[in-house]
Scaffold this active site. Structure first.
Site, PDB file in Angstrom:
ATOM      1  CB  VAL A 184      15.198  18.908  42.364  1.00  0.00           C
ATOM      2  CG1 VAL A 184      13.999  19.128  41.447  1.00  0.00           C
ATOM      3  CG2 VAL A 184      14.856  17.854  43.423  1.00  0.00           C
ATOM      4  N   GLY A 225      19.110  22.106  50.990  1.00  0.00           N
ATOM      5  CA  GLY A 225      18.462  22.586  49.783  1.00  0.00           C
ATOM      6  C   GLY A 225      17.719  21.462  49.081  1.00  0.00           C
ATOM      7  CG  ASP A 226      17.916  21.376  44.845  1.00  0.00           C
ATOM      8  OD1 ASP A 226      18.786  22.064  45.402  1.00  0.00           O
ATOM      9  OD2 ASP A 226      17.899  21.174  43.624  1.00  0.00           O
ATOM     10  CD  GLU A 227      24.255  18.134  47.247  1.00  0.00           C
ATOM     11  OE1 GLU A 227      25.176  17.572  46.624  1.00  0.00           O
ATOM     12  OE2 GLU A 227      24.419  19.181  47.906  1.00  0.00           O
TER      13      GLU A 227
END
Length: 308
Positions: A184, A225-227
């Site tokens: 993101v 995380g955002d991965e």
């Protein structure tokens, strides 16, 4: 128990022993449930029954006309790992007890000591242990926040996908698998502006949307995380994976997770193709990751390794 009866499969070829077990389970209800018992005499028929019926526990004699010893247990446990198995035996052997547990049995009971109350207790304990075992396995292989597969499970799924692709191509076909890595773009801004609780909510609400963009045979995982990472099986060219990537990007804001144009979600996706770009899993992931960082600078927010 959620149901008023438990579906039990008795795998026993001795008519006398089978009759005694049936009588024990036909008695008064224990733990508030009764038992719906089916009986078969061979491993082959047991496999057929478990394949088409919702069996909740197996009572297994190890020595059958078509299978003997630990091979019997290994066969059933390998094919139906979700079903708890209780070994029934005429031998009071501590070594056999340990071997049974090591090969997947939830419990072990000798026919000599068997009684209605003992058998009922063993059945219920086996079901509960299998339930807890499944929960622990899920926690070890899934992300606690989103419920998606974690990095370890993703690599297992990726390895299986590449093996299946190779098997499908043995007849001269040209199937491929796509590996996609996504993050993101403005996630740090969301955390900094709205707080980590809002960031966690975004990730939780993204998860079902990402799953909804895929077929059942595909995988989406949270790497951290955002991965996120995806495996798409059964594709024939880049266009197939591009369509899915575009669908994923659209899904993040339809409808909006965060209110206001200022917090419209934006993501970037990098894609590598097996076996065209590489056959090594680590290399494929590295290629997809590198392509993702290039995608951040592109208007489409999608980049293939070969187009870098």
């Amino acid at each position: 128990m959620p149901n008023d009866h438990i579906r039990v499969l008795l795998v026993e070829d001795n008519p006398g022993d089978a009759r005694l077990i049936k009588e024990m389970l036909a008695g008064p209800a224990y733990y508030g449930v009764t038992y719906k018992l089916s009986q078969v005499e061979t491993l082959r028929v047991a496999v057929q029954v478990c394949s088409i019926n919702p069996i909740e526990v197996i009572l297994l004699d190890l020595n059958l006309p078509d299978s003997t010893g630990m091979e019997t247990l290994e066969s059933l446990n390998g094919l139906f790992p979700q079903i708890p198995i209780v070994v029934l035996t005429g031998l009071n052997d501590s070594e056999l007890t340990m071997q049974s547990v090591q090969h997947g049995a939830q419990d072990y009971i000798t026919k000599e000591e068997c009684s209605s109350q003992l058998l009922a207790r063993v059945i219920h304990y086996a079901i509960e242990r299998k339930r807890i075992e499944a929960q622990l396995k899920h926690l070890a292989t899934h992300d606690f926040l989103t419920g998606l597969p974690n990095r370890a499970l993703f690599y297992d799924r990726l390895a299986l996908a590449t093996k299946r692709t190779n098997r499908r191509n043995t007849g001269g076909l040209n199937w491929k698998a796509a590996i996609m890595v996504m993050d993101v773009n403005n996630f740090k801004q969301i955390n900094d502006s709205l707080g980590h609780e809002s960031g966690d909510r975004v990730l939780r609400e993204m998860a079902p949307r990402l799953r909804g963009c895929l077929r059942q045979s595909d995988t989406v995982a949270r790497l951290g995380g955002d991965e996120f990472a995806f495996v798409l099986e059964g594709i024939q060219d880049q266009a197939d994976s591009m369509l899915v990537a575009q669908k994923i990007l659209r899904s993040l804001n339809e409808p909006a997770i965060l209110q206001g144009d200022h917090f419209t979600l934006s993501s970037s996706i990098g894609i590598s193709i097996f076996p065209d770009d590489a056959e090594n899993l680590e290399v494929l992931m590295r290629y997809a990751d590198q392509a993702m960082y290039i995608a951040k600078r592109q208007e489409t927010h999608v980049c293939f390794h070969k187009d870098r």
